[in-house]
Scaffold this active site. Sequence first.
Site, PDB file in Angstrom:
ATOM      1  N   GLU A 166       0.824  -1.226   0.000  1.00  0.00           N
ATOM      2  CA  GLU A 166       0.000   0.000   0.000  1.00  0.00           C
ATOM      3  C   GLU A 166       0.855   1.272   0.000  1.00  0.00           C
ATOM      4  O   GLU A 166       0.517   2.270   0.639  1.00  0.00           O
ATOM      5  CB  GLU A 166      -0.998  -0.020   1.164  1.00  0.00           C
TER       6      GLU A 166
HETATM    7  S1  MYA Z   1      -1.833  -2.102  -3.701  1.00  0.00           S
HETATM    8  C1  MYA Z   1      -0.519  -1.246  -4.453  1.00  0.00           C
HETATM    9  C2  MYA Z   1      -0.028  -0.084  -3.669  1.00  0.00           C
HETATM   10  N1  MYA Z   1       0.656   0.828  -4.493  1.00  0.00           N
HETATM   11  C3  MYA Z   1       0.881   2.075  -4.116  1.00  0.00           C
HETATM   12  O1  MYA Z   1       0.517   2.493  -3.034  1.00  0.00           O
HETATM   13  C4  MYA Z   1       1.563   2.939  -5.113  1.00  0.00           C
HETATM   14  C5  MYA Z   1       2.373   4.037  -4.475  1.00  0.00           C
HETATM   15  N2  MYA Z   1       2.489   5.157  -5.381  1.00  0.00           N
HETATM   16  C6  MYA Z   1       1.721   6.248  -5.296  1.00  0.00           C
HETATM   17  O2  MYA Z   1       0.912   6.380  -4.393  1.00  0.00           O
HETATM   18  C7  MYA Z   1       1.849   7.312  -6.381  1.00  0.00           C
HETATM   19  O3  MYA Z   1       2.356   6.720  -7.544  1.00  0.00           O
HETATM   20  C8  MYA Z   1       2.717   8.527  -5.948  1.00  0.00           C
HETATM   21  C9  MYA Z   1       2.529   9.639  -6.999  1.00  0.00           C
HETATM   22  C10 MYA Z   1       2.231   9.128  -4.653  1.00  0.00           C
HETATM   23  C11 MYA Z   1       4.146   8.094  -5.808  1.00  0.00           C
HETATM   24  N3  MYA Z   1      -4.537  11.221  -2.887  1.00  0.00           N
HETATM   25  O4  MYA Z   1       2.463  13.732 -10.070  1.00  0.00           O
HETATM   26  P1  MYA Z   1       2.050  12.874  -8.914  1.00  0.00           P
HETATM   27  C12 MYA Z   1      -2.510  13.149  -7.120  1.00  0.00           C
HETATM   28  C13 MYA Z   1      -5.075  12.062  -3.766  1.00  0.00           C
HETATM   29  O5  MYA Z   1       2.725  13.081  -7.619  1.00  0.00           O
HETATM   30  P2  MYA Z   1       3.341  10.373  -9.440  1.00  0.00           P
HETATM   31  C14 MYA Z   1      -1.192  -2.962  -2.405  1.00  0.00           C
HETATM   32  O6  MYA Z   1      -0.045  -2.898  -2.071  1.00  0.00           O
HETATM   33  C15 MYA Z   1      -1.582  14.340  -7.130  1.00  0.00           C
HETATM   34  O7  MYA Z   1      -2.037  15.336  -6.274  1.00  0.00           O
HETATM   35  N4  MYA Z   1      -4.420  12.482  -4.849  1.00  0.00           N
HETATM   36  O8  MYA Z   1       2.120  11.346  -9.379  1.00  0.00           O
HETATM   37  C16 MYA Z   1      -2.241  -3.752  -1.688  1.00  0.00           C
HETATM   38  C17 MYA Z   1      -1.661  14.738  -8.581  1.00  0.00           C
HETATM   39  O9  MYA Z   1      -2.885  15.411  -8.778  1.00  0.00           O
HETATM   40  P3  MYA Z   1      -2.961  16.692  -9.725  1.00  0.00           P
HETATM   41  C18 MYA Z   1      -3.173  12.030  -5.028  1.00  0.00           C
HETATM   42  O10 MYA Z   1       4.618  11.111  -9.353  1.00  0.00           O
HETATM   43  C19 MYA Z   1      -1.826  -4.918  -0.884  1.00  0.00           C
HETATM   44  C20 MYA Z   1      -1.746  13.395  -9.306  1.00  0.00           C
HETATM   45  O11 MYA Z   1      -2.249  12.475  -8.332  1.00  0.00           O
HETATM   46  C21 MYA Z   1      -2.552  11.147  -4.138  1.00  0.00           C
HETATM   47  O12 MYA Z   1       3.110   9.488 -10.595  1.00  0.00           O
HETATM   48  C22 MYA Z   1      -2.971  -5.552  -0.103  1.00  0.00           C
HETATM   49  C23 MYA Z   1      -0.405  12.932  -9.817  1.00  0.00           C
HETATM   50  O13 MYA Z   1       0.505  13.011  -8.723  1.00  0.00           O
HETATM   51  C24 MYA Z   1      -3.297  10.736  -3.033  1.00  0.00           C
HETATM   52  N5  MYA Z   1      -2.795   9.889  -2.132  1.00  0.00           N
HETATM   53  O14 MYA Z   1       3.206   9.410  -8.124  1.00  0.00           O
HETATM   54  C25 MYA Z   1      -3.336  -4.778   1.096  1.00  0.00           C
HETATM   55  N6  MYA Z   1      -1.315  10.867  -4.591  1.00  0.00           N
HETATM   56  O15 MYA Z   1      -2.524  16.203 -11.060  1.00  0.00           O
HETATM   57  C26 MYA Z   1      -4.313  -5.387   2.021  1.00  0.00           C
HETATM   58  C27 MYA Z   1      -1.144  11.572  -5.718  1.00  0.00           C
HETATM   59  O16 MYA Z   1      -4.389  17.102  -9.666  1.00  0.00           O
HETATM   60  C28 MYA Z   1      -4.492  -4.498   3.204  1.00  0.00           C
HETATM   61  N7  MYA Z   1      -2.257  12.265  -5.989  1.00  0.00           N
HETATM   62  O17 MYA Z   1      -2.004  17.678  -9.116  1.00  0.00           O
HETATM   63  C29 MYA Z   1      -4.912  -5.156   4.423  1.00  0.00           C
HETATM   64  C30 MYA Z   1      -4.765  -4.372   5.656  1.00  0.00           C
HETATM   65  C31 MYA Z   1      -4.687  -5.217   6.900  1.00  0.00           C
HETATM   66  C32 MYA Z   1      -3.440  -4.971   7.658  1.00  0.00           C
HETATM   67  C33 MYA Z   1      -3.090  -5.898   8.764  1.00  0.00           C
HETATM   68  C34 MYA Z   1      -1.975  -5.474   9.595  1.00  0.00           C
HETATM   69  C35 MYA Z   1      -1.508  -6.188  10.679  1.00  0.00           C
END
Ligand code: MYA
Length: 574
Positions: free
Chosen positions: A392
């Site tokens: 995530e």
């Molecule tokens: S699923 C896979 C998880 N993958 C990720 O999390 C990918 C991580 N990467 C990113 O989040 C993005 O690529 C990043 C941006 C942040 C690096 N909210 O030019 P930009 C907007 C709203 O910065 P990039 C898994 O693992 C931003 O403002 N908007 O883009 C599941 C901009 O908007 P605008 C956002 O440089 C596993 C546009 O996007 C956000 O390409 C299973 C472009 O931004 C945001 N957050 O990269 C899990 N971020 O154009 C099960 C960006 O309007 C869970 N933007 O200015 C179970 C839980 C249980 C736990 C138990 C524990 C004990």
Amino acid sequence: MPATLEQSFMKALFHGVIAEDMIFPFPETPKEERENVGVMLDTVRRFFNTNVDSKKIDQEHRIDESVLTGLKELGLFGLQIPQEHGGVGLSTHSYLRVMQEVAGRDTSVAVTLGAHQSIGLKALLLFGTADQKKRYLPALATGEKVAAFALTEPGAGSDAAGIKTHAELSPDGQSFILNGSKIWITNGGFADIFTVFARTSPAEEGKKPKITAFFVERGKGVTSGPSEHKLGIRGTSTTEIFFEDVVVPRENVIGEVGKGFKVAMEVLNNGRLGLAAGCVGLSQTLVKMAIERVQERRAFGRSIGDYGMIKDKIAGMLASLYALESMTYLTASMVDTKADYSIESAICKVMGSETLWSIVNETLQIAAGIGYMQDYPYERMLRDARINLIFEGTNEILRAFIALSGMAGPGKALVEVARAMREPIKGFGLLSDFAVRKARSMLGRERATRAHPLLSREAVIFEEYAGELASQTEALLRKHGRDIAEMQFAQRRIADEAIDLFGIAACLARTSRAIEKRGEEGARREIDLTTVFTAMAHKRLRQNASDYQKNDDELRKAVAVRAYQDGAYPFDLL
Ligand code: MYA
């Protein structure tokens, strides 16, 4: 204060503004909801006590069908799906509380449920049309169908926009033809419905692709690879998914064509909070185990809990867990009030996974020899906890996100001011907007006026470093401008300051409420934990603040670059 600042507590804080109304009073669950969730939690506890054997799940690398059926019967696959579509219809706060309980019992089960509803079907809840909801939600609510979230690809992990899976509109314009593959998909072996992200514009060098989100049903052209062998969460199914000329009806587009990146980010904002709640649950279980162990285990004629080094560990665990729980549920209330909580949820994910990692490590250390043995649960829990630092969004990419997203607002304001200075008449509106903010900061620092007076020392630390965050942000932006996007040493410091400040803010809000309700003695535990957490955070804040001025960043970069050339550690004392 400009309206935009009001919508996000942390974004406002980067401007130096303490938006107290967003965190005070600390949210409370209404009585009726509390009672309903209480009943549900009792049922969940009973079910886990009699049906779930975590050791067996870990050893057999699967969750028994009977356990999954039982979870479905309890409604655990449809916790946030509205009742009209057959779900339980919980608020974010209550959903997190249930996920916390589940994760405290078994991590593989929590991740399976989380992949289904924290992210797998979330896009449908957030962006689905009435028709899409009617078609899919009832079967997802009962668990008759299971969902998965398919974003990650071999070349696109942290860089989510770098995906290669693509979808072309069919000649008749009625459907998209999907081709590509996704890796490490949780629930990949058995999910029936995938939220898939694909490019719908041609790949062009140096240009961001247009990404579209789709619901894809398992069927012709959709296949799963074999289950991955993993360090932990071994009961979960993690596979590759292949899409070969899959025909996806146009009505399965989620949101708008080309706007899928935003869909992915919004879903992940939600998912990260679910993960944080899971970390609260597992941390609580571990803290209980650690407390039992230190009282039971004797060394040199005393229980080890009598020793200072052990007390120090236990106090640190409790204080960090208190802050994490407060941050997670404070953020939950922001989801339910439709505020912008993107930075807060990333903060909770980082804080949650790191708090859990530290607690599981310390609990294993306290258990010592038996902690390392497979006959006991510690090593499994350590293996299970490790993934949270990675999925995530890795904690590194999230720190960059926290810093850059927080700095974006002040950055824009500075550009606007520069423009306004050049064009004073056209830019007058902008200038006055900035002037208001500037005037505020010149009048003195912002105050956390609603913190209870018994917490005044902690509130002053918060105020001081909130000011520091804003002034450091402005100084970095003035000095480096857009180059800040490349400055990860500074981003790390900014992010860590933001994390600690949100932690203190959440503790101040929660503990103030506890004091108001139960008085000083009644809230003794909360007050003490707030004091301990704030002291821990203060040390880090002080260190980060001084590191901006004096650091060895350049030297460390040079050492790393030389190591890349050497290809390994360069010495051998033989
Ligand atoms: S699923 C896979 C998880 N993958 C990720 O999390 C990918 C991580 N990467 C990113 O989040 C993005 O690529 C990043 C941006 C942040 C690096 N909210 O030019 P930009 C907007 C709203 O910065 P990039 C898994 O693992 C931003 O403002 N908007 O883009 C599941 C901009 O908007 P605008 C956002 O440089 C596993 C546009 O996007 C956000 O390409 C299973 C472009 O931004 C945001 N957050 O990269 C899990 N971020 O154009 C099960 C960006 O309007 C869970 N933007 O200015 C179970 C839980 C249980 C736990 C138990 C524990 C004990």
